[in-house]
Design an enzyme around this catalytic site. Structure first.
Site, PDB file in Angstrom:
ATOM      1  N   LYS A 194      18.087  19.111  23.851  1.00 56.93           N
ATOM      2  CA  LYS A 194      19.161  18.131  24.062  1.00 56.93           C
ATOM      3  C   LYS A 194      20.357  18.789  24.750  1.00 56.93           C
ATOM      4  O   LYS A 194      20.965  19.699  24.196  1.00 56.93           O
ATOM      5  CB  LYS A 194      19.633  17.549  22.724  1.00 56.93           C
ATOM      6  CG  LYS A 194      20.627  16.400  22.945  1.00 56.93           C
ATOM      7  CD  LYS A 194      21.302  15.935  21.675  1.00 56.93           C
ATOM      8  CE  LYS A 194      22.539  16.714  21.351  1.00 56.93           C
ATOM      9  NZ  LYS A 194      23.606  16.598  22.379  1.00 56.93           N
ATOM     10  N   SER A 247      29.819  25.084  18.998  1.00 55.34           N
ATOM     11  CA  SER A 247      30.994  25.518  18.239  1.00 55.34           C
ATOM     12  C   SER A 247      30.601  26.087  16.878  1.00 55.34           C
ATOM     13  O   SER A 247      29.561  25.734  16.318  1.00 55.34           O
ATOM     14  CB  SER A 247      31.928  24.329  18.042  1.00 55.34           C
ATOM     15  OG  SER A 247      31.249  23.323  17.338  1.00 55.34           O
ATOM     16  N   THR A 248      31.468  26.940  16.346  1.00 55.73           N
ATOM     17  CA  THR A 248      31.217  27.517  15.029  1.00 55.73           C
ATOM     18  C   THR A 248      31.206  26.423  13.966  1.00 55.73           C
ATOM     19  O   THR A 248      30.411  26.469  13.025  1.00 55.73           O
ATOM     20  CB  THR A 248      32.275  28.599  14.732  1.00 55.73           C
ATOM     21  OG1 THR A 248      32.081  29.658  15.675  1.00 55.73           O
ATOM     22  CG2 THR A 248      32.139  29.167  13.335  1.00 55.73           C
ATOM     23  N   VAL A 250      30.157  23.287  14.175  1.00 55.62           N
ATOM     24  CA  VAL A 250      28.852  22.611  14.140  1.00 55.62           C
ATOM     25  C   VAL A 250      27.765  23.602  13.682  1.00 55.62           C
ATOM     26  O   VAL A 250      26.862  23.236  12.930  1.00 55.62           O
ATOM     27  CB  VAL A 250      28.513  21.968  15.509  1.00 55.62           C
ATOM     28  CG1 VAL A 250      27.085  21.436  15.522  1.00 55.62           C
ATOM     29  CG2 VAL A 250      29.494  20.859  15.827  1.00 55.62           C
ATOM     30  N   GLY A 251      27.885  24.846  14.081  1.00 54.24           N
ATOM     31  CA  GLY A 251      26.929  25.872  13.626  1.00 54.24           C
ATOM     32  C   GLY A 251      26.879  25.950  12.106  1.00 54.24           C
ATOM     33  O   GLY A 251      25.803  26.079  11.512  1.00 54.24           O
ATOM     34  N   GLU A 268      24.245  30.478  18.474  1.00 55.90           N
ATOM     35  CA  GLU A 268      25.212  31.160  19.366  1.00 55.90           C
ATOM     36  C   GLU A 268      26.494  30.368  19.266  1.00 55.90           C
ATOM     37  O   GLU A 268      26.568  29.236  19.750  1.00 55.90           O
ATOM     38  CB  GLU A 268      24.718  31.120  20.817  1.00 55.90           C
ATOM     39  CG  GLU A 268      23.411  31.796  21.072  1.00 55.90           C
ATOM     40  CD  GLU A 268      23.526  33.299  21.100  1.00 55.90           C
ATOM     41  OE1 GLU A 268      24.658  33.815  20.997  1.00 55.90           O
ATOM     42  OE2 GLU A 268      22.482  33.949  21.194  1.00 55.90           O
ATOM     43  N   CYS A 302      32.013  30.954  26.008  1.00 61.49           N
ATOM     44  CA  CYS A 302      32.202  31.391  24.610  1.00 61.49           C
ATOM     45  C   CYS A 302      32.543  32.875  24.528  1.00 61.49           C
ATOM     46  O   CYS A 302      33.220  33.310  23.603  1.00 61.49           O
ATOM     47  CB  CYS A 302      31.003  31.034  23.746  1.00 61.49           C
ATOM     48  SG  CYS A 302      29.443  31.284  24.556  1.00 61.49           S
ATOM     49  N   GLU A 399      39.523  29.875  18.746  1.00 65.40           N
ATOM     50  CA  GLU A 399      38.957  29.687  20.081  1.00 65.40           C
ATOM     51  C   GLU A 399      39.578  28.448  20.732  1.00 65.40           C
ATOM     52  O   GLU A 399      39.566  27.368  20.143  1.00 65.40           O
ATOM     53  CB  GLU A 399      37.435  29.505  19.967  1.00 65.40           C
ATOM     54  CG  GLU A 399      36.768  29.482  21.311  1.00 65.40           C
ATOM     55  CD  GLU A 399      35.250  29.382  21.220  1.00 65.40           C
ATOM     56  OE1 GLU A 399      34.752  28.571  20.420  1.00 65.40           O
ATOM     57  OE2 GLU A 399      34.568  30.102  21.958  1.00 65.40           O
TER      58      GLU A 399
HETATM   59  P1  ADP Z   1      31.674  22.041  21.840  1.00 65.39           P
HETATM   60  O1  ADP Z   1      32.842  22.144  20.903  1.00 65.39           O
HETATM   61  O2  ADP Z   1      31.461  23.220  22.690  1.00 65.39           O
HETATM   62  O3  ADP Z   1      31.551  20.710  22.508  1.00 65.39           O
HETATM   63  P2  ADP Z   1      29.721  21.310  19.913  1.00 65.39           P
HETATM   64  O4  ADP Z   1      29.301  22.274  18.880  1.00 65.39           O
HETATM   65  O5  ADP Z   1      30.521  20.125  19.497  1.00 65.39           O
HETATM   66  O6  ADP Z   1      30.430  22.210  20.981  1.00 65.39           O
HETATM   67  O7  ADP Z   1      28.491  20.785  20.745  1.00 65.39           O
HETATM   68  C1  ADP Z   1      27.432  21.584  21.179  1.00 65.39           C
HETATM   69  C2  ADP Z   1      26.163  20.771  21.115  1.00 65.39           C
HETATM   70  O8  ADP Z   1      25.907  20.425  19.757  1.00 65.39           O
HETATM   71  C3  ADP Z   1      26.204  19.451  21.867  1.00 65.39           C
HETATM   72  O9  ADP Z   1      24.931  19.240  22.464  1.00 65.39           O
HETATM   73  C4  ADP Z   1      26.468  18.435  20.777  1.00 65.39           C
HETATM   74  O10 ADP Z   1      26.000  17.147  21.083  1.00 65.39           O
HETATM   75  C5  ADP Z   1      25.693  19.024  19.613  1.00 65.39           C
HETATM   76  N1  ADP Z   1      26.146  18.635  18.280  1.00 65.39           N
HETATM   77  C6  ADP Z   1      27.365  18.201  17.887  1.00 65.39           C
HETATM   78  N2  ADP Z   1      27.395  17.955  16.561  1.00 65.39           N
HETATM   79  C7  ADP Z   1      26.149  18.256  16.071  1.00 65.39           C
HETATM   80  C8  ADP Z   1      25.529  18.250  14.775  1.00 65.39           C
HETATM   81  N3  ADP Z   1      26.193  17.881  13.689  1.00 65.39           N
HETATM   82  N4  ADP Z   1      24.244  18.653  14.671  1.00 65.39           N
HETATM   83  C9  ADP Z   1      23.564  19.067  15.753  1.00 65.39           C
HETATM   84  N5  ADP Z   1      24.078  19.092  16.996  1.00 65.39           N
HETATM   85  C10 ADP Z   1      25.354  18.702  17.173  1.00 65.39           C
END
Ligand code: ADP
Length: 490
Positions: A194, A247-248, A250-251, A268, A302, A399
């Site tokens: 995705k 992002s950390t 969401v990680g 990552e 990043c 960040e």
């Molecule tokens: P950024 O802050 O760099 O936009 P995100 O971590 O929000 O980074 O997004 C990175 C990827 O993770 C995108 O493809 C986003 O759609 C996806 N994403 C966002 N939230 C979730 C989640 N809860 N579970 C899995 N993937 C997610």
């Protein structure tokens, strides 16, 4: 005085004539469906969302919003391909498919670069010279490993993991897709990938290319959607491995939801890299490296060098030179081959950056921005530096993901290292010095996955990449990147 002279020269009409990349060689469809089982299929609920050009705010296309049923279909297609042709195919044949993807990407590089820039806002120079060639290089590199896994893991009997769910961000869309897909396929896995919701187009173009390459249906599936779609992928019971870059925050959510499952994962995440400039460094070269590390690509990296630690004795000189150089950076139309700094990826990201500019000033730091004009439409941020910051400031610790540099000074190597390590992150770092011994001390002293010496932001498919601390779990790239996609049978 010097900076005044520079400004005058620039404001006196010494501008490059525009050199825009043309769009007449690309095709962007009005709408993109999901790529599942080798075909483009409409999403179950029939919903689509728009993707825009952040430099103009014009809509480029609509892409499907994948929901639970669609993800289930994609995972089933990936499982079927895994159980079917892909895991039974000779490794050397598998390698040929990956080589084919690499070659086709090279042949269509200009088209991919142009679409990457339109959809993401990064300068065409960057997508043309970095993103697309590196994406192809990753496919070439991992294609070569497909039939040599026994050499990668000597004495061990390795097997593919199975079906990998791969979720990527918007800063290097095609490159991140290749980082994820190439090693997975080389090890014999199948994937559901995705792209980020703001940059889906090169992934959909890659889907077309993969279809043209004749890969068995279901080996690569590409679905579009936002966070909820990503979460559905992570939580699908028939997924064996999660590869996430983002992002950390969401990680953390992903790691929590994987606790107690058998799923393998790599994460990552964010970074807050420090570049250390010592007094014996080649200062002009170092300034150029700082500019490359934080301003090019709008700081949307990043591993960006978002902190500068400069030895006190040369701090004034470095800051003066940096300000002069900032005045010469061209901010604007990403399609123009002269542009150094393109558009911020989305309105939301611009808002985040602007909130940090305010936080920095409220914290008492001194802000300096280049004086260039920016276009009226689209999302833009001038290159920005903060001086007079302290270690506990949020602009030093968090960040920002924009062209914003926090500058601190240090007196001794030890003090520099302590400051460099004093954030929750550990993705990358840099050192600028004439002395080899200092390079070794710094590279051993900074707790981060990648340290560049007298250069910055250089990538190669053969090098592993990944973070310490809150910057992530696992490594991608190189031999290490294969380990993330295999199970040790013996
Ligand atoms: P950024 O802050 O760099 O936009 P995100 O971590 O929000 O980074 O997004 C990175 C990827 O993770 C995108 O493809 C986003 O759609 C996806 N994403 C966002 N939230 C979730 C989640 N809860 N579970 C899995 N993937 C997610």
């Amino acid at each position: 005085m010097k900076s005044q002279a520079n400004k005058l020269a620039f404001n006196d009409g010494w501008h490059y004539a525009p050199a825009p990349e043309s769009t007449d060689h690309i095709r962007i469809d009005e709408k993109y469906d999901l790529f599942i089982g080798g075909e483009f299929v409409a999403p179950e609920e029939g919903r689509y969302f728009e993707t825009i050009n952040p430099a103009t705010e014009d809509t480029l296309s609509s892409v499907a919003l994948a929901t639970e049923t669609d993800i289930d279909r994609a995972v089933k297609a990936a499982r079927k391909a895994y159980n079917g042709p892909w895991s039974k195919m000779k490794a050397s044949e598998r390698g040929k498919y990956i080589f084919r993807i690499a070659r086709m990407l090279q042949e269509r590089a200009r088209e991919f670069a142009t679409i990457e820039t339109l959809d993401g806002g990064k300068p065409i120079r960057e997508s043309r010279d970095i993103d697309i060639p590196l994406a192809a290089a990753h496919f070439f590199y991992y294609a070569g490993w497909a039939d040599k896994l026994a050499y990668a893991f000597p004495g061990r009997n390795v097997r593919a993991v199975g079906v990998a769910a791969q979720i990527i961000p918007w800063n290097f869309p095609l490159l991140m897709a290749s980082w994820k897909i190439a090693p997975a396929l080389a090890c014999g896995n199948t994937v559901v990938l995705k792209p980020a919701e703001t940059t889906p187009l090169t992934a959909m173009k890659l889907a077309e290319l993969i279809q043209d390459a004749g890969l068995p249906p279901g080996v690569v599936n590409i679905v579009t959607g936002a966070g909820e779609t990503g979460a559905t992928m992570v939580n699908h019971p028939d997924v064996d491995k999660i590869a996430f870059t983002g992002s950390t925050s969401v990680g953390r959510i992903i790691q929590k939801s994987l606790a107690g499952t058998n799923k393998k994962y790599t994460l990552e995440l964010g970074g807050k890299a420090a570049n250390l400039i010592f007094e014996d460094a080649a200062i002009d070269q170092a300034v150029e490296g700082i500019v490359n590390g934080i301003f090019y690509n709008q700081g949307h990296v990043c591993c960006a060098g978002s902190r500068l630690l400069v030895q006190e004795s040369v701090a004034d000189e470095v800051i003066e030179k940096l300000r002069e150089r900032m005045e010469t950076l061209i901010v604007g139309d990403p399609m123009d081959k002269n542009t150094d700094i393109g558009a911020i990826n989305s309105a939301e990201q611009l808002e985040t950056i602007q909130s940090y500019l305010k936080i920095g000033q409220d914290e008492g730091a001194e802000m300096y921005q280049s004086s260039c004009d920016v276009p009226r439409r689209g999302y833009w941020c001038r290159p920005t530096i903060f001086t007079g910051v302290s270690q506990s400031n949020r602009i030093v610790q968090e960040e920002i993901f924009g062209p914003v540099l926090a500058i601190q000074t240090f007196r001794t190597l030890e003090e520099g290292l302590t400051k460099a390590n004093n954030t929750p992150y550990g993705l990358s770092g840099g050192v600028w010095t004439d002395k080899g011994a200092k390079i070794f001390k710094v590279t051993q002293g900074i707790r981060a996955g990648v340290i560049w010496a007298n250069t910055f932001n250089k990538f190669d498919p053969t090098s592993p990449f990944g973070g310490y601390k809150e910057s992530g779990v696992g490594r991608e790239g190189g031999l290490h990147g294969l380990g993330a996609y295999v199970k040790m049978a013996t």
